[in-house]
Design a protein around this motif. Structure first.
Motif, PDB file in Angstrom:
ATOM      1  N   UNK A 264       0.921  -0.989   0.000  1.00  0.00           N
ATOM      2  CA  UNK A 264      -0.040  -0.052  -0.057  1.00  0.00           C
ATOM      3  C   UNK A 264       0.741   1.411   0.015  1.00  0.00           C
ATOM      4  N   UNK A 265       0.757   2.412  -0.983  1.00  0.00           N
ATOM      5  CA  UNK A 265       1.282   3.527  -0.824  1.00  0.00           C
ATOM      6  C   UNK A 265       0.287   4.555  -0.491  1.00  0.00           C
ATOM      7  N   UNK A 266       0.835   5.528   0.118  1.00  0.00           N
ATOM      8  CA  UNK A 266       0.089   6.679   0.740  1.00  0.00           C
ATOM      9  C   UNK A 266       0.544   7.974   0.569  1.00  0.00           C
ATOM     10  N   UNK A 267      -0.069   8.908   0.646  1.00  0.00           N
ATOM     11  CA  UNK A 267       0.223  10.310   0.640  1.00  0.00           C
ATOM     12  C   UNK A 267      -0.744  11.164   1.475  1.00  0.00           C
ATOM     13  N   UNK A 268      -0.604  12.409   1.583  1.00  0.00           N
ATOM     14  CA  UNK A 268      -1.423  13.302   2.372  1.00  0.00           C
ATOM     15  C   UNK A 268      -1.839  14.468   1.394  1.00  0.00           C
ATOM     16  N   UNK A 269      -3.043  14.805   1.601  1.00  0.00           N
ATOM     17  CA  UNK A 269      -3.587  16.144   0.950  1.00  0.00           C
ATOM     18  C   UNK A 269      -4.200  17.027   1.946  1.00  0.00           C
ATOM     19  N   UNK A 270      -3.330  18.119   1.933  1.00  0.00           N
ATOM     20  CA  UNK A 270      -3.748  19.087   2.904  1.00  0.00           C
ATOM     21  C   UNK A 270      -5.071  20.090   2.415  1.00  0.00           C
ATOM     22  N   UNK A 271      -6.043  20.288   3.104  1.00  0.00           N
ATOM     23  CA  UNK A 271      -6.997  20.819   2.683  1.00  0.00           C
ATOM     24  C   UNK A 271      -7.650  21.985   3.545  1.00  0.00           C
ATOM     25  N   UNK A 272      -8.506  22.706   3.258  1.00  0.00           N
ATOM     26  CA  UNK A 272      -9.491  23.625   4.037  1.00  0.00           C
ATOM     27  C   UNK A 272     -10.137  22.571   5.180  1.00  0.00           C
ATOM     28  N   UNK A 273     -10.426  21.629   5.022  1.00  0.00           N
ATOM     29  CA  UNK A 273     -11.078  20.734   5.773  1.00  0.00           C
ATOM     30  C   UNK A 273     -10.173  19.854   6.560  1.00  0.00           C
ATOM     31  N   UNK A 274      -8.779  19.992   6.639  1.00  0.00           N
ATOM     32  CA  UNK A 274      -7.887  19.403   7.297  1.00  0.00           C
ATOM     33  C   UNK A 274      -7.001  18.419   6.276  1.00  0.00           C
ATOM     34  N   UNK A 275      -6.027  17.564   6.955  1.00  0.00           N
ATOM     35  CA  UNK A 275      -5.407  16.653   6.198  1.00  0.00           C
ATOM     36  C   UNK A 275      -6.220  15.343   5.989  1.00  0.00           C
ATOM     37  N   UNK A 276      -6.029  14.846   4.852  1.00  0.00           N
ATOM     38  CA  UNK A 276      -6.700  13.638   4.342  1.00  0.00           C
ATOM     39  C   UNK A 276      -5.514  12.609   3.807  1.00  0.00           C
ATOM     40  N   UNK A 277      -5.511  11.505   4.478  1.00  0.00           N
ATOM     41  CA  UNK A 277      -4.928  10.352   4.093  1.00  0.00           C
ATOM     42  C   UNK A 277      -5.262   9.693   2.769  1.00  0.00           C
ATOM     43  N   UNK A 278      -4.484   9.495   1.894  1.00  0.00           N
ATOM     44  CA  UNK A 278      -4.921   9.095   0.716  1.00  0.00           C
ATOM     45  C   UNK A 278      -3.841   7.880   0.500  1.00  0.00           C
ATOM     46  N   UNK A 279      -4.709   6.428   0.177  1.00  0.00           N
ATOM     47  CA  UNK A 279      -3.760   5.181  -0.012  1.00  0.00           C
ATOM     48  C   UNK A 279      -4.182   4.395  -1.114  1.00  0.00           C
ATOM     49  N   UNK A 280      -3.097   3.937  -2.040  1.00  0.00           N
ATOM     50  CA  UNK A 280      -3.515   3.146  -3.064  1.00  0.00           C
ATOM     51  C   UNK A 280      -2.808   1.778  -3.087  1.00  0.00           C
ATOM     52  N   UNK A 281      -3.057   0.975  -3.843  1.00  0.00           N
ATOM     53  CA  UNK A 281      -2.504  -0.238  -3.971  1.00  0.00           C
ATOM     54  C   UNK A 281      -2.640  -0.663  -5.599  1.00  0.00           C
ATOM     55  N   UNK A 282      -2.162  -1.798  -6.071  1.00  0.00           N
ATOM     56  CA  UNK A 282      -1.981  -2.016  -7.478  1.00  0.00           C
ATOM     57  C   UNK A 282      -3.475  -2.155  -8.043  1.00  0.00           C
ATOM     58  N   UNK A 283      -4.485  -2.059  -7.356  1.00  0.00           N
ATOM     59  CA  UNK A 283      -6.084  -2.125  -7.902  1.00  0.00           C
ATOM     60  C   UNK A 283      -6.394  -0.962  -8.036  1.00  0.00           C
ATOM     61  N   UNK A 284      -6.126   0.351  -7.280  1.00  0.00           N
ATOM     62  CA  UNK A 284      -6.748   1.717  -7.269  1.00  0.00           C
ATOM     63  C   UNK A 284      -6.696   2.141  -5.831  1.00  0.00           C
ATOM     64  N   UNK A 285      -7.597   3.001  -5.647  1.00  0.00           N
ATOM     65  CA  UNK A 285      -7.767   3.955  -4.468  1.00  0.00           C
ATOM     66  C   UNK A 285      -8.296   3.057  -3.394  1.00  0.00           C
ATOM     67  N   UNK A 286      -7.769   3.060  -2.383  1.00  0.00           N
ATOM     68  CA  UNK A 286      -8.381   2.209  -1.215  1.00  0.00           C
ATOM     69  C   UNK A 286      -8.716   2.921  -0.103  1.00  0.00           C
ATOM     70  N   UNK A 287      -8.038   3.765   0.250  1.00  0.00           N
ATOM     71  CA  UNK A 287      -8.544   4.931   1.276  1.00  0.00           C
ATOM     72  C   UNK A 287      -8.401   6.300   1.114  1.00  0.00           C
TER      73      UNK A 287
END
Length: 163
Positions: free
Chosen positions: A1-24
């Motif tokens: 699982x690979x992940x990153x963060x998106x900083x936004x006006x509503x706070x940080x979001x954790x975004x995670x993907x795997x070989x199939x696509x967006x998981x979280x």
């Protein structure tokens, strides 16, 4: 699982993907905060296309995501999450509406539980589900964020909903 963060006006979001696509897509803060698992790998480059779409949505420039979704859940949860994806941008529906859409009008509580287990916040728009009486109900990021997301969509779709 690979992940990153998106900083936004509503706070940080954790975004995670795997070989199939967006998981979280999960709130790092709020009612049910989440952190990456120790075995996940941070990969900002792989997450860049996903983050770009989140940023465009949060800026009001994107109304429908075009991402490969790979949420894991039971067949019932999958049916609920698919029905959530059918809610038009800027509109809201009730738990009863979703239960009816999946052909099980008595499953309102189960729909609520599946809604609460949605691992793809915002992408699978569980924030668009409100109580039958028009009141806002629970949201993993908290009701202020739910209110903010609905206001964002209503502003950019050209009309305002009244409860």
């Amino acid at each position: 699982m690979r992940y990153g963060f998106c900083d936004s006006a509503i706070g940080p979001l954790l975004v995670a993907i795997d070989k199939d696509g967006l998981r979280h897509v999960e709130f790092v803060q709020g009612e049910r905060p989440i952190q990456p698992a120790p075995e996940w790998l941070r990969d900002d480059q792989a997450l860049a296309p996903f983050i770009e779409q989140f940023e465009a949505y949060l800026a009001g420039r994107l109304q429908r995501f075009d991402l490969p979704l790979a949420a894991r859940g039971t067949p019932f949860q999958q049916a609920v999450w698919q029905a959530l994806c059918d809610i038009p941008y800027g509109e809201t529906v009730s738990y009863l509406d979703i239960a009816q859409a999946i052909g099980n009008p008595k499953a309102m509580r189960a729909v609520g539980a599946a809604n609460g287990q949605n691992p793809l916040s915002i992408i699978v728009p569980c924030h668009r589900v409100i109580g039958r009486n028009g009141n806002l109900t629970g949201y993993g990021g908290g009701l202020p964020i739910k209110r903010w997301l609905l206001a964002l969509e209503q502003e950019h779709c050209g009309f305002t909903l009244t409860p």
